[in-house]
Design a protein around this motif. Sequence first.
Motif, PDB file in Angstrom:
ATOM      1  N   ASP A   1     -52.630 161.645 107.793  1.00 38.56           N
ATOM      2  CA  ASP A   1     -52.111 161.499 109.151  1.00 38.56           C
ATOM      3  C   ASP A   1     -51.070 160.382 109.169  1.00 38.56           C
ATOM      4  OD1 ASP A   1     -51.579 161.349 111.832  1.00 38.56           O
ATOM      5  OD2 ASP A   1     -53.582 160.650 112.418  1.00 38.56           O
ATOM      6  N   GLU A   2     -49.840 160.746 108.841  1.00 36.37           N
ATOM      7  CA  GLU A   2     -48.777 159.751 108.731  1.00 36.37           C
ATOM      8  C   GLU A   2     -48.409 159.125 110.073  1.00 36.37           C
ATOM      9  OE1 GLU A   2     -45.548 161.535 106.607  1.00 36.37           O
ATOM     10  OE2 GLU A   2     -46.806 161.978 104.866  1.00 36.37           O
ATOM     11  N   GLU A   3     -48.817 159.772 111.188  1.00 36.75           N
ATOM     12  CA  GLU A   3     -48.533 159.230 112.521  1.00 36.75           C
ATOM     13  C   GLU A   3     -49.385 157.993 112.805  1.00 36.75           C
ATOM     14  OE1 GLU A   3     -46.173 160.614 114.673  1.00 36.75           O
ATOM     15  OE2 GLU A   3     -45.689 161.725 112.845  1.00 36.75           O
ATOM     16  N   ASP A   4     -50.542 157.895 112.142  1.00 38.67           N
ATOM     17  CA  ASP A   4     -51.470 156.786 112.353  1.00 38.67           C
ATOM     18  C   ASP A   4     -51.105 155.637 111.427  1.00 38.67           C
ATOM     19  OD1 ASP A   4     -53.556 155.065 112.846  1.00 38.67           O
ATOM     20  OD2 ASP A   4     -55.093 156.349 111.947  1.00 38.67           O
ATOM     21  N   THR A   5     -50.114 154.854 111.834  1.00 32.30           N
ATOM     22  CA  THR A   5     -49.607 153.763 110.999  1.00 32.30           C
ATOM     23  C   THR A   5     -50.695 152.747 110.691  1.00 32.30           C
ATOM     24  OG1 THR A   5     -47.492 154.060 112.095  1.00 32.30           O
ATOM     25  CG2 THR A   5     -47.758 152.061 110.798  1.00 32.30           C
TER      26      THR A   5
ATOM     27  N   ALA B   1     -64.796 162.473 116.180  1.00 29.97           N
ATOM     28  CA  ALA B   1     -64.298 161.625 117.267  1.00 29.97           C
ATOM     29  C   ALA B   1     -63.356 160.554 116.705  1.00 29.97           C
ATOM     30  CB  ALA B   1     -65.464 160.967 117.991  1.00 29.97           C
ATOM     31  N   PRO B   2     -62.078 160.593 117.096  1.00 26.34           N
ATOM     32  CA  PRO B   2     -61.120 159.605 116.576  1.00 26.34           C
ATOM     33  C   PRO B   2     -61.562 158.143 116.741  1.00 26.34           C
ATOM     34  CG  PRO B   2     -59.935 161.355 117.693  1.00 26.34           C
ATOM     35  CD  PRO B   2     -61.412 161.589 117.953  1.00 26.34           C
ATOM     36  N   PRO B   3     -62.134 157.730 117.895  1.00 21.99           N
ATOM     37  CA  PRO B   3     -62.544 156.319 117.996  1.00 21.99           C
ATOM     38  C   PRO B   3     -63.625 155.941 116.972  1.00 21.99           C
ATOM     39  CG  PRO B   3     -62.467 157.311 120.176  1.00 21.99           C
ATOM     40  CD  PRO B   3     -62.303 158.419 119.177  1.00 21.99           C
TER      41      PRO B   3
ATOM     42  N   CYS C   1     -62.704 157.375  98.145  1.00 25.66           N
ATOM     43  CA  CYS C   1     -61.330 157.823  97.862  1.00 25.66           C
ATOM     44  C   CYS C   1     -60.947 159.005  98.749  1.00 25.66           C
ATOM     45  CB  CYS C   1     -61.168 158.147  96.382  1.00 25.66           C
ATOM     46  SG  CYS C   1     -61.234 156.670  95.343  1.00 25.66           S
ATOM     47  N   GLU C   2     -61.918 159.840  99.083  1.00 23.13           N
ATOM     48  CA  GLU C   2     -61.657 160.944 100.019  1.00 23.13           C
ATOM     49  C   GLU C   2     -61.341 160.414 101.413  1.00 23.13           C
ATOM     50  OE1 GLU C   2     -65.180 163.325  99.563  1.00 23.13           O
ATOM     51  OE2 GLU C   2     -64.348 164.433  97.860  1.00 23.13           O
ATOM     52  N   VAL C   3     -61.992 159.329 101.820  1.00 22.22           N
ATOM     53  CA  VAL C   3     -61.686 158.694 103.112  1.00 22.22           C
ATOM     54  C   VAL C   3     -60.229 158.229 103.099  1.00 22.22           C
ATOM     55  CG1 VAL C   3     -62.100 156.647 104.560  1.00 22.22           C
ATOM     56  CG2 VAL C   3     -64.039 157.958 103.682  1.00 22.22           C
ATOM     57  N   ILE C   4     -59.850 157.526 102.037  1.00 20.19           N
ATOM     58  CA  ILE C   4     -58.478 157.009 101.927  1.00 20.19           C
ATOM     59  C   ILE C   4     -57.469 158.160 101.999  1.00 20.19           C
ATOM     60  CG2 ILE C   4     -56.847 155.881 100.345  1.00 20.19           C
ATOM     61  CD1 ILE C   4     -59.322 154.174  99.406  1.00 20.19           C
ATOM     62  N   ALA C   5     -57.723 159.220 101.250  1.00 21.90           N
ATOM     63  CA  ALA C   5     -56.811 160.375 101.242  1.00 21.90           C
ATOM     64  C   ALA C   5     -56.727 161.024 102.624  1.00 21.90           C
ATOM     65  CB  ALA C   5     -57.265 161.394 100.201  1.00 21.90           C
ATOM     66  N   ALA C   6     -57.873 161.163 103.296  1.00 20.55           N
ATOM     67  CA  ALA C   6     -57.896 161.785 104.626  1.00 20.55           C
ATOM     68  C   ALA C   6     -57.086 160.970 105.632  1.00 20.55           C
ATOM     69  CB  ALA C   6     -59.336 161.946 105.113  1.00 20.55           C
ATOM     70  N   VAL C   7     -57.220 159.658 105.569  1.00 20.08           N
ATOM     71  CA  VAL C   7     -56.485 158.796 106.504  1.00 20.08           C
ATOM     72  C   VAL C   7     -54.990 158.877 106.236  1.00 20.08           C
ATOM     73  CG1 VAL C   7     -56.099 156.392 107.207  1.00 20.08           C
ATOM     74  CG2 VAL C   7     -58.433 157.227 106.844  1.00 20.08           C
ATOM     75  N   LEU C   8     -54.604 158.890 104.960  1.00 18.66           N
ATOM     76  CA  LEU C   8     -53.182 158.912 104.614  1.00 18.66           C
ATOM     77  C   LEU C   8     -52.508 160.240 104.954  1.00 18.66           C
ATOM     78  CD1 LEU C   8     -53.175 156.917 101.279  1.00 18.66           C
ATOM     79  CD2 LEU C   8     -52.380 156.161 103.523  1.00 18.66           C
TER      80      LEU C   8
ATOM     81  N   SER D   1     -54.509 150.443 106.774  1.00 17.90           N
ATOM     82  CA  SER D   1     -55.889 150.109 106.385  1.00 17.90           C
ATOM     83  C   SER D   1     -56.279 150.838 105.106  1.00 17.90           C
ATOM     84  CB  SER D   1     -56.872 150.484 107.495  1.00 17.90           C
ATOM     85  OG  SER D   1     -56.756 149.609 108.576  1.00 17.90           O
ATOM     86  N   ALA D   2     -55.924 152.118 105.026  1.00 14.23           N
ATOM     87  CA  ALA D   2     -56.265 152.912 103.843  1.00 14.23           C
ATOM     88  C   ALA D   2     -55.569 152.368 102.592  1.00 14.23           C
ATOM     89  CB  ALA D   2     -55.897 154.382 104.064  1.00 14.23           C
ATOM     90  N   LEU D   3     -54.312 151.976 102.737  1.00 16.85           N
ATOM     91  CA  LEU D   3     -53.581 151.415 101.595  1.00 16.85           C
ATOM     92  C   LEU D   3     -54.184 150.086 101.154  1.00 16.85           C
ATOM     93  CD1 LEU D   3     -49.914 152.299 102.584  1.00 16.85           C
ATOM     94  CD2 LEU D   3     -51.261 153.290 100.714  1.00 16.85           C
TER      95      LEU D   3
END
Length: 134
Positions: free
Chosen positions: A86-90, A34-36, A77-84, A95-97
């Motif tokens: 999706d480049e559409e989610d600025t 779930a995205p939210p 680190c896997e969370v950070i990679a997963a978020v990055l 936040s990940a950076l």
Amino acid sequence: GTDGEEGRGDMEMAPVYLKRLLPVFTELFHSSLAPPLRRESLKLLRKMCHYITPEWLSELTSEAPDPNKPPFSVQICEVIAAVLEDEEDTEGCLSALHMAQDLLHKNTCLFTEHLTRQGFQGKLGLLAGPLEEE
């Protein structure tokens, strides 16, 4: 205590909460579709990574991991990679950076290794900041 102290919470319990909740929200992020829920988990992880002290982070990353799961340092680190990915989610990427930057400042060796494994080589230089010139 005074009004100023009450707003800060129980400082003795802070390391306990951080060490218990960081892995919980990391796992929640990984297991949720779930995205939210992923977005809220990321926000909480971001805040926790920012406020955790290097000492508490070191304790968390040195604890014996569950043999059925990767260590916390790998999972975050896997969370950070997963978020990055999706480049559409600025907002998520930002936040990940910030999370990566906070983790790198608190334990450079450990997180450089894990983030490099996640394909971060090009971005690590930007996150680490300018190198001192000799």
